[in-house]
Design a protein around this motif. Sequence first.
Motif, PDB file in Angstrom:
ATOM      1  N   THR A 148       0.828  -1.212   0.000  1.00  0.00           N
ATOM      2  CA  THR A 148       0.000   0.000   0.000  1.00  0.00           C
ATOM      3  C   THR A 148       0.858   1.256   0.000  1.00  0.00           C
ATOM      4  O   THR A 148       0.567   2.230  -0.702  1.00  0.00           O
ATOM      5  CB  THR A 148      -0.926  -0.003   1.225  1.00  0.00           C
ATOM      6  N   ALA A 149       1.932   1.237   0.796  1.00  0.00           N
ATOM      7  CA  ALA A 149       2.837   2.389   0.830  1.00  0.00           C
ATOM      8  C   ALA A 149       3.525   2.601  -0.516  1.00  0.00           C
ATOM      9  O   ALA A 149       3.691   3.738  -0.977  1.00  0.00           O
ATOM     10  CB  ALA A 149       3.876   2.195   1.932  1.00  0.00           C
ATOM     11  N   LEU A 150       3.912   1.514  -1.172  1.00  0.00           N
ATOM     12  CA  LEU A 150       4.532   1.620  -2.489  1.00  0.00           C
ATOM     13  C   LEU A 150       3.552   2.195  -3.508  1.00  0.00           C
ATOM     14  O   LEU A 150       3.924   3.029  -4.345  1.00  0.00           O
ATOM     15  CB  LEU A 150       5.019   0.247  -2.955  1.00  0.00           C
ATOM     16  N   SER A 151       2.311   1.755  -3.428  1.00  0.00           N
ATOM     17  CA  SER A 151       1.300   2.258  -4.349  1.00  0.00           C
ATOM     18  C   SER A 151       1.102   3.760  -4.184  1.00  0.00           C
ATOM     19  O   SER A 151       1.032   4.503  -5.170  1.00  0.00           O
ATOM     20  CB  SER A 151      -0.023   1.512  -4.136  1.00  0.00           C
ATOM     21  N   GLY A 152       1.022   4.205  -2.934  1.00  0.00           N
ATOM     22  CA  GLY A 152       0.844   5.625  -2.677  1.00  0.00           C
ATOM     23  C   GLY A 152       2.036   6.450  -3.127  1.00  0.00           C
ATOM     24  O   GLY A 152       1.869   7.530  -3.712  1.00  0.00           O
TER      25      GLY A 152
END
Length: 267
Positions: A148-152
């Motif tokens: 999720t952090a990578l996506s953001g």
Amino acid sequence: MEALSCKIYITKYNNRNHYTNRTKPSISCSMQPTQSNIKVIINGAAKEIGRAAVLAVTKARGMEVAGAVDSHLVGEDIGKVCDMEDALEIPIINDLTMVLGSISQSKEAGVVVDFTNPSTVYENVKQAAAFGMSSVVYVPRLKLDTVTALSGFCEKASTGCLVAPTLSIGSILLQQAAISASFHYNNVEIVESRPTSRDLPSQDAVQIANNISNLGQVYNREDISTDVVGSSSRTRWCPSSQLGPSGPYIQYNSLLLKSRRGLLPKT
């Protein structure tokens, strides 16, 4: 850099005086820019999967290995590490930033393939994005929070990042089959076996459970019991998209099966 491109055209015409058909060749030439190979940096190149990636890239059309990063076998030629006949003249370096900097100066398209570990993958993707490169990540046991952090981050940085939960075609087909079948059943249970308990649940099981739980279906309203031969451990899988620990869930059953000859299953 440009290259000369020429095409030959054959034109047919009729000779009215001799009543015969003849052909007349014509040549058209133009200058076209040449397409350079995509520069591929393998992060985790000394690992078995990293060496396999190096071999695959060297055989692929339109790509070339531009860097090898790892904390092991530093200084050795990655071609020799991969048992290739000829050296690639690319030493293994334990500094991703240095390799990214050298590739970015050439102003050519590049991508970083990451085989490292969950604790460093986020920073690796950030470094690649800072040099204008996209990333392909295959890191087992990568937590959903990290994804999720990578996506953001990639959305804000306007860069690309592909997180591959598996590189197995069979596993991908199994996931697609599980999604298709889940629409036709009220109860879902994942059963798998591994040699040791530390390998459970596997990344494939985690991905299947997450995929099914995100379909908007509600499963296992009534608890079911399944008789399984062997040492088993049943748990309730409650992803964040479900209704909570006391609500509907995806049932997970892990097996530790022993063989008389000491051979353990890896299915």
